[in-house]
Design an enzyme around this catalytic site. Structure first.
Site, mmCIF file in Angstrom:
data_model
loop_
_atom_site.group_PDB
_atom_site.id
_atom_site.type_symbol
_atom_site.label_atom_id
_atom_site.label_comp_id
_atom_site.label_asym_id
_atom_site.label_seq_id
_atom_site.Cartn_x
_atom_site.Cartn_y
_atom_site.Cartn_z
ATOM 1 C CG HIS A 79 41.108 31.812 39.455
ATOM 2 N ND1 HIS A 79 41.318 31.246 38.229
ATOM 3 C CD2 HIS A 79 41.573 33.088 39.360
ATOM 4 C CE1 HIS A 79 41.906 32.127 37.428
ATOM 5 N NE2 HIS A 79 42.059 33.255 38.084
HETATM 6 C C1 UD1 Z 1 44.832 36.542 41.399
HETATM 7 C C2 UD1 Z 1 44.678 37.645 40.357
HETATM 8 C C3 UD1 Z 1 43.964 37.091 39.119
HETATM 9 C C4 UD1 Z 1 44.680 35.863 38.593
HETATM 10 C C5 UD1 Z 1 44.857 34.851 39.705
HETATM 11 C C6 UD1 Z 1 45.695 33.703 39.225
HETATM 12 C C7 UD1 Z 1 44.338 39.908 41.246
HETATM 13 C C8 UD1 Z 1 43.351 40.983 41.465
HETATM 14 N N1 UD1 Z 1 43.838 38.719 40.861
HETATM 15 O O1 UD1 Z 1 43.524 36.130 41.792
HETATM 16 O O2 UD1 Z 1 43.983 38.065 38.108
HETATM 17 O O3 UD1 Z 1 43.901 35.309 37.569
HETATM 18 O O4 UD1 Z 1 45.542 35.463 40.815
HETATM 19 O O5 UD1 Z 1 45.521 32.566 40.015
HETATM 20 O O6 UD1 Z 1 45.509 40.117 41.392
HETATM 21 N N2 UD1 Z 1 45.085 32.273 48.556
HETATM 22 C C9 UD1 Z 1 45.654 31.310 49.327
HETATM 23 N N3 UD1 Z 1 46.899 30.866 49.003
HETATM 24 C C10 UD1 Z 1 47.592 31.334 47.956
HETATM 25 C C11 UD1 Z 1 47.005 32.324 47.160
HETATM 26 C C12 UD1 Z 1 45.741 32.787 47.459
HETATM 27 O O7 UD1 Z 1 45.064 30.855 50.318
HETATM 28 O O8 UD1 Z 1 48.722 30.873 47.717
HETATM 29 C C13 UD1 Z 1 43.728 32.756 48.895
HETATM 30 C C14 UD1 Z 1 43.755 33.860 49.938
HETATM 31 O O9 UD1 Z 1 42.662 33.700 50.777
HETATM 32 C C15 UD1 Z 1 43.547 35.107 49.118
HETATM 33 C C16 UD1 Z 1 42.627 34.601 48.008
HETATM 34 O O10 UD1 Z 1 43.073 33.277 47.755
HETATM 35 O O11 UD1 Z 1 42.978 36.140 49.841
HETATM 36 C C17 UD1 Z 1 42.687 35.401 46.741
HETATM 37 O O12 UD1 Z 1 44.034 35.553 46.316
HETATM 38 P P1 UD1 Z 1 44.444 36.817 45.408
HETATM 39 O O13 UD1 Z 1 45.854 36.662 45.014
HETATM 40 O O14 UD1 Z 1 44.021 38.076 46.036
HETATM 41 O O15 UD1 Z 1 43.499 36.653 44.168
HETATM 42 P P2 UD1 Z 1 43.301 35.427 43.194
HETATM 43 O O16 UD1 Z 1 41.867 35.054 43.214
HETATM 44 O O17 UD1 Z 1 44.310 34.390 43.453
HETATM 45 N N1 UDP Z 2 47.802 26.092 36.447
HETATM 46 C C1 UDP Z 2 48.582 25.160 37.105
HETATM 47 N N2 UDP Z 2 47.999 24.383 38.059
HETATM 48 C C2 UDP Z 2 46.686 24.481 38.389
HETATM 49 C C3 UDP Z 2 45.900 25.432 37.695
HETATM 50 C C4 UDP Z 2 46.490 26.234 36.744
HETATM 51 O O1 UDP Z 2 49.772 25.033 36.818
HETATM 52 O O2 UDP Z 2 46.232 23.746 39.278
HETATM 53 C C5 UDP Z 2 48.442 26.941 35.433
HETATM 54 C C6 UDP Z 2 47.781 26.901 34.084
HETATM 55 O O3 UDP Z 2 48.261 25.824 33.319
HETATM 56 C C7 UDP Z 2 48.152 28.261 33.514
HETATM 57 C C8 UDP Z 2 48.191 29.150 34.726
HETATM 58 O O4 UDP Z 2 48.319 28.278 35.849
HETATM 59 O O5 UDP Z 2 49.439 28.219 32.932
HETATM 60 C C9 UDP Z 2 46.919 29.926 34.797
HETATM 61 O O6 UDP Z 2 46.814 30.521 36.023
HETATM 62 P P1 UDP Z 2 45.424 30.930 36.660
HETATM 63 O O7 UDP Z 2 44.319 30.160 36.062
HETATM 64 O O8 UDP Z 2 45.607 30.850 38.123
HETATM 65 O O9 UDP Z 2 45.337 32.477 36.299
HETATM 66 P P2 UDP Z 2 44.890 33.319 35.022
HETATM 67 O O10 UDP Z 2 45.575 32.781 33.830
HETATM 68 O O11 UDP Z 2 43.405 33.260 34.944
HETATM 69 O O12 UDP Z 2 45.317 34.702 35.361
#
Ligand code: UD1
Ligand code: UDP
Length: 366
Positions: free
Chosen positions: A207
């Site tokens: 991601h």
């Molecule tokens: C965010 C965090 C990242 C973390 C990750 C965990 C920032 C800068 N990044 O990244 O550090 O590792 O969360 O998963 O805060 N979206 C959906 N539904 C959701 C959530 C997101 O459709 O429930 C889509 C939207 O299009 C959104 C995009 O994902 O614009 C990115 O979401 P965003 O929360 O900005 O960043 P992540 O890549 O999720």
């Molecule tokens: N995770 C989850 N379901 C998924 C993918 C990840 O429960 O489909 C959990 C994973 O076990 C971990 C956390 O989400 O505890 C990690 O989140 P993510 O990878 O989104 O973010 P990051 O740790 O890189 O910030």
């Protein structure tokens, strides 16, 4: 009555906060106010964690997500300030390195409300990552910095943060893995549902902006996983960001060449991790969880904040430049050395003890 106000918004923060929240709420005389910024909003990115991890309903839901970094952070800052002025908490707790973390820390610091940062001191030394900016800024406006590792403590000291603000407490994700791991064993049916056998599949997650927003890197990873899937099934719970980008870049057909599923809840994820033969990921949390379950991990990035894992040999960095090297890493088994760099699984109560002098004594250091 003392008030701790917790700010969460993204998937990993629900997991981290669940641990600390449980420890805090066990203390008499403490009230926790929970604020969900709305950064993650799909049911399988948010609601499922509240249910499975038994996190109380948020007291405030700001509904801010889906925007750019500037939009999200700016709107959160404004809305959080309002909540903070209303609640006047004794402490604000923020977690990790997301836009919700930075907005929460900044809103509180400007109102002179003490900020506690859980998972402080992590550094990739790559300022192109939005998370690196969020971490550095959050650490520098925080009053209490809860570091998960010795490396994190050293990073903070090197940046001139006074040692009395820093506490090495271990990693709250280790607490979570231990506490919810047993529940996962009892309740998760994911292996049966997907027709998987223990150690008979590869688990992958993806991601990070650097991988998903670059069509070439995204193609390299998805092609590599498709190739591995010809020999060993590859399970890929697809983050919504990744699905959207794969569709936009015309790469979604590659998702059809692996076992691509919707994001799963934490209990299913723990089971998928525990039983995987090897894990490929660019997630911070998943890298550590692989180690907690002693599963080798290929990290699809240029660098990692969790350098202990690479040193121990459980984690191998494989920047996605060509599919062949990823395939090569994933089709070979290996193990690493033994050590306990993430504490004893009591980080949550150590944090609560530091926040509430007199309730847990001055203990909490590892
Ligand atoms: C965010 C965090 C990242 C973390 C990750 C965990 C920032 C800068 N990044 O990244 O550090 O590792 O969360 O998963 O805060 N979206 C959906 N539904 C959701 C959530 C997101 O459709 O429930 C889509 C939207 O299009 C959104 C995009 O994902 O614009 C990115 O979401 P965003 O929360 O900005 O960043 P992540 O890549 O999720
Ligand atoms: N995770 C989850 N379901 C998924 C993918 C990840 O429960 O489909 C959990 C994973 O076990 C971990 C956390 O989400 O505890 C990690 O989140 P993510 O990878 O989104 O973010 P990051 O740790 O890189 O910030």
């Amino acid at each position: 009555m003392r008030t701790a106000l917790t700010i969460v918004g993204a998937r990993p923060q629900f997991i981290k906060a669940a641990v600390v929240s449980r420890a805090l709420r066990a203390q008499p005389g403490v009230r926790e106010v929970l604020v969900h910024t709305g950064q993650h909003y799909d049911d399988n990115m948010s609601r499922v964690f509240f249910e499975e991890l038994e996190i109380p309903e948020p007291d405030y839901h700001l509904g801010i997500g889906g925007g750019t970094h500037g939009q999200n952070t700016g709107r959160m800052l404004e809305a959080l300030e309002e909540v903070l002025l209303q609640e006047r908490p004794d402490w604000v707790l923020v977690y990790g390195d997301t836009d919700s973390t930075l907005a929460g820390a900044l809103a509180a610091a400007k109102l002179h409300i003490p900020v506690a940062h859980v998972e402080a001191g992590l550094r990739s030394f790559n300022r192109r990552m939005p998370e690196e900016i969020n971490r550095v800024l959050t650490d520098h406006v925080s009053d209490l910095l809860f570091a998960p590792t010795e490396v994190a403590v050293r990073n903070l000291l090197r940046e001139g943060i006074p040692s009395e603000k820093i506490h090495l407490v271990g990693d709250v994700m280790y607490d979570a893995a231990l506490y919810y791991g047993e529940k996962a064993e009892r309740e998760s049916q994911v292996l049966r549902r997907l027709g998987l056998v223990p150690k008979g599949y590869v688990l992958a997650t993806l991601h990070r902006a650097e991988n998903t927003d670059d069509p070439e890197r995204l193609r390299v990873v998805l092609q590599a996983l498709a190739q591995v899937n010809k020999e060993v099934p590859v399970v890929l719970p697809v983050h919504p960001r990744t699905r959207k980008r794969a569709e936009a870049f015309g790469l979604d057909h590659l998702l059809g060449e692996v076992l691509a599923i919707e994001p799963v809840g934490y209990l299913d994820m723990v089971m998928l991790e525990k039983n995987a033969r090897v894990i490929a990921t660019d997630s911070g949390g998943v890298q550590k969880e692989a180690f907690f379950h002693r599963v080798p991990c290929v990290t699809l990035r240029e660098e990692t904040e969790w350098v202990e894992l690479v040193e121990l040999g459980w984690n191998r960095l494989c920047p996605p430049r060509d599919p062949a090297s990823i395939v090569d890493y994933l089709l070979h088994d290996w193990t690493g050395g033994e050590a306990t760099p993430y504490g004893t699984g009591h980080a949550g109560s150590a944090i609560a003890a530091h926040l509430l002098p007199g309730l847990g004594g001055s203990g909490g250091e590892l």
